[in-house]
Design a protein around this motif. Structure first.
Motif, short mmCIF file in Angstrom:
data_model
loop_
_atom_site.label_atom_id
_atom_site.label_comp_id
_atom_site.label_asym_id
_atom_site.label_seq_id
_atom_site.Cartn_x
_atom_site.Cartn_y
_atom_site.Cartn_z
N ALA A 87 49.08 -7.03 12.88
CA ALA A 87 47.81 -6.37 12.64
C ALA A 87 47.97 -4.86 12.73
N GLN A 88 48.97 -4.43 13.48
CA GLN A 88 49.24 -3.00 13.61
C GLN A 88 50.18 -2.49 12.53
N GLY A 89 50.75 -3.41 11.71
CA GLY A 89 51.53 -2.93 10.59
C GLY A 89 52.81 -3.67 10.26
N ALA A 90 53.61 -4.14 11.26
CA ALA A 90 54.93 -4.67 10.93
C ALA A 90 55.28 -5.86 11.81
N PRO A 91 56.11 -6.80 11.30
CA PRO A 91 56.57 -7.91 12.13
C PRO A 91 57.37 -7.39 13.32
N SER A 92 57.38 -8.17 14.41
CA SER A 92 58.17 -7.80 15.57
C SER A 92 58.55 -9.06 16.31
N GLY A 93 59.27 -8.90 17.40
CA GLY A 93 59.70 -10.05 18.19
C GLY A 93 61.12 -10.45 17.87
N VAL A 94 61.44 -11.72 18.13
CA VAL A 94 62.77 -12.26 17.91
C VAL A 94 62.71 -13.31 16.80
N LEU A 95 63.54 -13.15 15.78
CA LEU A 95 63.65 -14.13 14.71
C LEU A 95 64.91 -14.94 14.94
N ARG A 96 64.75 -16.23 15.22
CA ARG A 96 65.90 -17.12 15.45
C ARG A 96 66.10 -17.95 14.18
N LEU A 97 67.26 -17.76 13.53
CA LEU A 97 67.53 -18.49 12.30
C LEU A 97 68.92 -19.13 12.35
N THR A 98 69.10 -20.14 11.55
CA THR A 98 70.38 -20.82 11.47
C THR A 98 70.71 -21.11 10.01
N CYS A 99 72.00 -21.18 9.70
CA CYS A 99 72.45 -21.49 8.35
C CYS A 99 73.91 -21.93 8.43
N GLY A 100 74.41 -22.47 7.31
CA GLY A 100 75.80 -22.88 7.25
C GLY A 100 76.74 -21.70 7.40
N GLU A 101 77.94 -21.98 7.87
CA GLU A 101 78.88 -20.91 8.19
C GLU A 101 79.25 -20.07 6.99
N GLU A 102 79.66 -20.69 5.89
CA GLU A 102 80.17 -19.91 4.75
C GLU A 102 79.04 -19.17 4.03
N PHE A 103 77.96 -19.87 3.70
CA PHE A 103 76.86 -19.20 3.00
C PHE A 103 76.23 -18.15 3.90
N GLY A 104 76.21 -18.43 5.18
CA GLY A 104 75.68 -17.45 6.12
C GLY A 104 76.49 -16.18 6.16
N ALA A 105 77.81 -16.33 6.22
CA ALA A 105 78.69 -15.15 6.29
C ALA A 105 78.67 -14.36 5.00
N LEU A 106 78.60 -15.04 3.85
CA LEU A 106 78.70 -14.35 2.57
C LEU A 106 77.37 -13.80 2.06
N VAL A 107 76.29 -14.53 2.29
CA VAL A 107 75.01 -14.17 1.67
C VAL A 107 73.92 -13.86 2.69
N VAL A 108 73.67 -14.78 3.61
CA VAL A 108 72.57 -14.57 4.56
C VAL A 108 72.80 -13.33 5.41
N SER A 109 74.06 -13.01 5.66
CA SER A 109 74.36 -11.79 6.43
C SER A 109 73.78 -10.55 5.73
N GLN A 110 73.80 -10.54 4.39
CA GLN A 110 73.21 -9.41 3.65
C GLN A 110 71.70 -9.33 3.88
N TRP A 111 71.04 -10.51 3.90
CA TRP A 111 69.60 -10.53 4.12
C TRP A 111 69.25 -10.03 5.52
N ILE A 112 70.07 -10.42 6.50
CA ILE A 112 69.80 -10.00 7.88
C ILE A 112 69.90 -8.48 8.00
N VAL A 113 70.93 -7.90 7.40
CA VAL A 113 71.09 -6.45 7.47
C VAL A 113 69.90 -5.76 6.80
N ALA A 114 69.53 -6.21 5.62
CA ALA A 114 68.41 -5.60 4.91
C ALA A 114 67.10 -5.78 5.69
N PHE A 115 66.93 -6.95 6.27
CA PHE A 115 65.71 -7.25 7.03
C PHE A 115 65.59 -6.35 8.25
N GLN A 116 66.68 -6.20 8.99
CA GLN A 116 66.59 -5.39 10.20
C GLN A 116 66.50 -3.89 9.87
#
Length: 300
Positions: A87-116
């Protein structure tokens, strides 16, 4: 009877960490304090939640039920805080996510960096594992999963699809010749992705072709098949984003255009669609927006 948040947090952390010592490290306190908090929770409930021995901890039957409820209560509290923050403008807190090892390392890691980078107030805890994680019982906000989804009470949003192609190294093709039609694979060494005993099958539109000869190498891991193909062991069906990157580097060549495995959908999975926490919604929206670009940006 009101329950103490610190006691619930200590209990859940002990179960997830597997010991009071490990939980104390996560909570940045001492083992005795964590033990007291769990003891007070048990006293308040009038029930034993954990059986303790010198070697291991185990949940009692009541403890298992209380753990599941505690995870839900803490998640609800965190979501309430996130709503206020949103309500004040932006998400906050802790986001706990899981994914497969290979797709996580190659692709999801990019999303995490961009997200943070976009949401610096959100902390991310990522578990890269090929084990199918129970989101509710283990307290995860979402999972990224590749492939068809089983029937489930969980909610899902499709992020995109992974396509596949047939690849071989220039050295292998020089040594064994280039197949010009799918039937030619019978005379070649095939490196097949398989998670079971069924013969690997290739598709091209509505056409299908089952490889009858045993593959030279069968594995349920694309990284292994990729390494074997680059090493000249044979012809492999690989995710296009991986095979194309290696082709651009001169390490592989695309052959039999149009043939491959059926496209694999990629979904974001989360416990409920009734209320999507701002941090989860923001991550899923970013993943959908960046999906194709992320595949193009993979570096092997």
């Amino acid at each position: 009877m009101p329950l103490d948040t610190a006691q619930l947090t200590a209990f859940v952390t002990v179960v997830r960490a597997g010991s009071f010592t490990a939980a104390a490290e996560i909570l940045e306190t001492d083992k005795a304090h964590v033990s007291r908090l769990v003891g007070r929770l048990e006293a308040a409930l009038g029930a034993q939640l954990l059986t303790r021995s010198t070697r291991a901890l185990a949940l009692t039957e009541i403890g298992r039920d209380m753990y599941e409820r505690s995870v839900g209560m803490l998640a609800a509290m965190e979501d309430a805080i996130a709503v206020a923050a949103n309500a004040q403008g932006a998400p906050s807190g802790v986001l706990r996510l899981t994914c497969g090892e290979e797709f996580g390392a190659l692709v999801v890691s990019q999303w995490i960096v961009a997200f943070q980078n976009a949401y610096p107030d959100v902390r991310v805890e990522a578990a890269l594992t090929n084990r199918v994680v129970d989101l509710i019982h283990e307290g995860f906000d979402l999972a990224i999963r590749v492939g068809a989804l089983p029937n489930s009470s969980l909610s899902a949003r499709k992020l995109g699809e992974i396509t596949y192609g047939v690849y071989a190294s220039p050295a292998y093709l020089k040594r064994r010749g280039v197949p010009t039609q799918v039937e030619d694979l019978a005379a070649h060494d095939v490196l097949a992705f398989t998670g079971g005993s069924a013969a690997p099958t290739l598709v091209k539109g509505e056409e299908t072709f089952a490889l009858s000869a045993p593959p030279r190498l069968a594995a349920d891991n694309n990284a292994l098949l990729r390494t074997a193909a680059v090493g000249g062991l044979g012809i492999a069906v690989l995710p296009s984003f991986q095979g194309d990157a290696l082709t651009a580097a001169g390490l592989l060549r695309l052959i039999l255009p149009g043939w491959g495995r059926r496209p694999a959908p990629v979904h974001a999975i989360f416990p409920s669609s009734r209320y999507l926490a701002p941090k989860v919604r923001a991550f899923v929206d970013m993943a959908r927006t960046r999906f194709a670009k992320s595949l193009d940006n993979v570096r092997l």
